[in-house]
Write a protein that holds these residues in place. Sequence first.
Motif, short mmCIF file in Angstrom:
data_model
loop_
_atom_site.label_atom_id
_atom_site.label_comp_id
_atom_site.label_asym_id
_atom_site.label_seq_id
_atom_site.Cartn_x
_atom_site.Cartn_y
_atom_site.Cartn_z
N PRO A 128 0.78 -1.18 -0.06
CA PRO A 128 -0.07 0.14 0.10
C PRO A 128 0.73 1.31 0.04
O PRO A 128 0.26 2.29 0.08
CB PRO A 128 -0.81 -0.15 1.29
N ARG A 129 2.13 1.19 -0.26
CA ARG A 129 2.83 2.40 -0.46
C ARG A 129 3.02 3.11 -1.48
O ARG A 129 3.68 3.43 -2.30
CB ARG A 129 4.56 2.10 -0.01
N VAL A 130 1.45 3.58 -1.65
CA VAL A 130 1.24 4.48 -2.86
C VAL A 130 1.44 5.91 -2.65
O VAL A 130 1.33 6.31 -1.62
CB VAL A 130 -0.22 4.14 -3.17
N PRO A 131 2.17 6.37 -3.71
CA PRO A 131 2.85 7.91 -3.44
C PRO A 131 1.42 8.77 -3.42
O PRO A 131 0.31 8.52 -4.27
CB PRO A 131 3.51 8.24 -4.85
N ASN A 132 1.46 9.96 -2.57
CA ASN A 132 0.04 10.97 -2.59
C ASN A 132 0.72 12.06 -3.79
O ASN A 132 0.09 13.22 -3.56
CB ASN A 132 -0.10 11.50 -1.48
N THR A 133 1.96 12.07 -4.44
CA THR A 133 2.38 12.93 -5.49
C THR A 133 2.65 12.34 -6.65
O THR A 133 3.01 11.07 -6.63
CB THR A 133 3.62 13.54 -4.78
N ASP A 134 2.73 13.14 -7.76
CA ASP A 134 3.06 12.49 -9.27
C ASP A 134 4.64 12.69 -9.17
O ASP A 134 5.37 13.35 -8.44
CB ASP A 134 2.39 13.24 -10.24
N GLU A 135 5.11 12.26 -10.46
CA GLU A 135 6.46 12.48 -10.82
C GLU A 135 7.12 13.89 -10.50
O GLU A 135 8.42 13.84 -10.29
CB GLU A 135 6.73 11.58 -12.15
N ASN A 537 6.78 4.89 7.49
CA ASN A 537 6.20 3.37 7.07
C ASN A 537 6.11 3.09 5.58
O ASN A 537 6.41 2.24 4.94
CB ASN A 537 4.99 2.93 7.60
N SER A 538 6.36 4.56 4.76
CA SER A 538 6.13 4.63 3.44
C SER A 538 7.38 4.54 2.71
O SER A 538 7.57 4.57 1.40
CB SER A 538 5.47 5.85 2.88
N PHE A 539 8.58 4.20 3.34
CA PHE A 539 9.84 4.29 2.84
C PHE A 539 10.04 3.13 1.77
O PHE A 539 9.45 1.96 2.21
CB PHE A 539 10.91 4.20 3.90
N LYS A 540 10.45 3.35 0.58
CA LYS A 540 10.55 2.49 -0.38
C LYS A 540 11.60 2.80 -1.56
O LYS A 540 11.22 4.04 -1.98
CB LYS A 540 8.94 2.20 -0.95
N ASP A 541 12.29 1.89 -2.01
CA ASP A 541 13.26 1.99 -2.98
C ASP A 541 13.86 3.38 -2.81
O ASP A 541 14.50 4.21 -3.51
CB ASP A 541 12.57 2.46 -4.35
N GLY A 542 14.52 3.49 -1.52
CA GLY A 542 15.47 4.58 -1.11
C GLY A 542 14.65 5.97 -0.80
O GLY A 542 15.42 7.15 -0.71
N LYS A 543 13.28 6.05 -0.95
CA LYS A 543 12.54 7.39 -0.72
C LYS A 543 11.33 7.02 -0.13
O LYS A 543 10.76 6.03 0.15
CB LYS A 543 12.50 8.25 -1.97
N TYR A 544 10.69 8.26 0.72
CA TYR A 544 9.31 8.02 1.19
C TYR A 544 8.35 8.39 0.17
O TYR A 544 8.44 9.45 -0.66
CB TYR A 544 9.41 9.23 2.41
N THR A 545 7.29 7.50 -0.02
CA THR A 545 6.48 7.71 -1.03
C THR A 545 5.23 8.60 -0.52
O THR A 545 4.52 9.03 -1.41
CB THR A 545 5.77 6.39 -1.14
N LEU A 546 5.25 8.91 0.84
CA LEU A 546 4.22 9.95 1.19
C LEU A 546 4.81 11.32 1.58
O LEU A 546 5.80 11.32 2.09
CB LEU A 546 3.47 9.54 2.61
N THR A 547 4.24 12.32 1.13
CA THR A 547 4.58 13.63 1.45
C THR A 547 3.87 14.47 2.52
O THR A 547 2.63 14.38 2.05
CB THR A 547 4.79 14.46 -0.02
#
Length: 552
Positions: A128-135, A537-547
């Motif tokens: 569920p570590r879906v980002p709340n921002t786009d690229e 808890n959103s840390f994934k692939d070296g970065k946080y997916t939640l801002t």
Amino acid sequence: MALTGAYSTLNGDGDMNRGPGNILFGSIRGGEAHKGSVNGDQPQMIEIQKFAVNAGNSSVTNNFIFYYDAVYRTNLVLANLPNVEGLTDAQKTQIAAEARFLRGHYHFLLKILFGNIPYIDETNIGDPRVPNTDESGNFVDAWPSIAADFKFAADNLAPTNTDLGRVNKWAAMAYLGKTYLYMGNFGDDSNYTLAKTAFDDVIANGVTNKGVKYDLNADYHANFNNLTENGPEAVFAVQHSVNDGSTGNAANASRDLQYISPQSGGGPGDNRGYGFFYPSQWFVNHFRVDANGLPILDDAARNAAKIKSDDGIAAGDPFTPDAGLIDPRLDWSVARRGIPFLDYGLMPGSTWVRSQADAGPYISHKFFTSKASNGLAASSPFNNLNINVIRFADVLLMAAEVEARIGSLTTAQGYVNRVRRRMTVNTTSKENWVQKLDGSGPAANYRIAEYPVGAPQFSSKANALKAIFFERTLELGLEGFRAYDAVRFGAEDGVTDLAELNGYIAYESSLKGYLSGGVYTRVPDAIMPIPQQAIDNSFKDGKYTLTQNPDY
């Protein structure tokens, strides 16, 4: 069974931080009520009242965790449904539509509280570590996905259901209209036209699960009476029961904290509960009316004509209730000294209140059950009263708002008057105007009228919206809407949230010092921070997916 599990989180699991009544984040944050209890109890809730929240606030964190768990439950249904054998296509579509309605509902609650949320569907159930921002680092907008869930539900749900707690087509259509309304408030005004279409359909054609056409209950209190539930006004209600062998899991547990405290001298709740959620004087003052039975919309004039209370007066000392003109909905919303309270007799004052010094002299009225109804659990403060998430009066007032925003002021006034009209009739009914114990007449000096033709309150869009916002406070008070209403009206006009929420703090802090120093600023206070625990808890692939939300 998984779908039942997704439904079960509707009741909030017995906590003020969450649940269908939106007690903390809707009503208390909106100025309708104090936290209650004593000031040292649950201090993180006072941070929310004073708009002094940080990303470690436990109430904020609990809400976020609870509702994303609820989203997960809906996604379990949708992820596994294609593999289930023995169901017809029609059954699968019905189950999917119910699950998507619930997913839309849970995301809606997260969206209006946290703003910049990730929308999580069944394709992300494993991670569920879906980002709340786009690229590009811009926050993504969850509204279109939420609307799509309600649209699918409206298109595919059956119009009625023998299980009254299940959602139907018309509940989905009403929620879709509500979603479009919010999308208009915070974005593109073209969504108001979509909202109007949905509300028009619900008002003209909507029916309950029993097949009864939506309408206002004849008596206002029928919406809060466990003996008259699931009536024509119930569009989407969370069902509750007690003494059914479920050890409280099916009960209205989110209201237990408001019951009379153990230290009290008796009354509803059988001395069980903790004494939270006490209506504010600022909220009570809204029910003062002018000589014509119309609301006093000017803040200064209304507060100058404040409704008399027994704050600071001992229960044994003399007290006479306010004799001025009052909207009769007050005494079905708030219990105040000297006024009959269901079948418990006169509300006696401070002996039913845990701490007047900390939270004032009032208790909430809407969510108690009478002695005669046997609605209280055998050994807890839980009761079996359903909680309306959407009732038809709310639909009418949302429709009125949409009409005002697109310029149809006469239609808007008609919807508001339809809501007000209920309280002008059946005035001898104990379910509409509270009566004296001896049956000799109304318990207070009640007066209410419809807005007349040519009323200045509906002479312009701005005036009409102010009157509609106020009517929502009177009709839906303590039902968990007010903070969200103030924020979304403010997003549109740039004024309402600042005036209303700071006005509450300024007035109420003069009565209860613990609120001193509170200030509402649109950024960041219109939304809550993303909990730091979730970001960590959103840390994934070296970065946080939640801002984090701006300025937190």
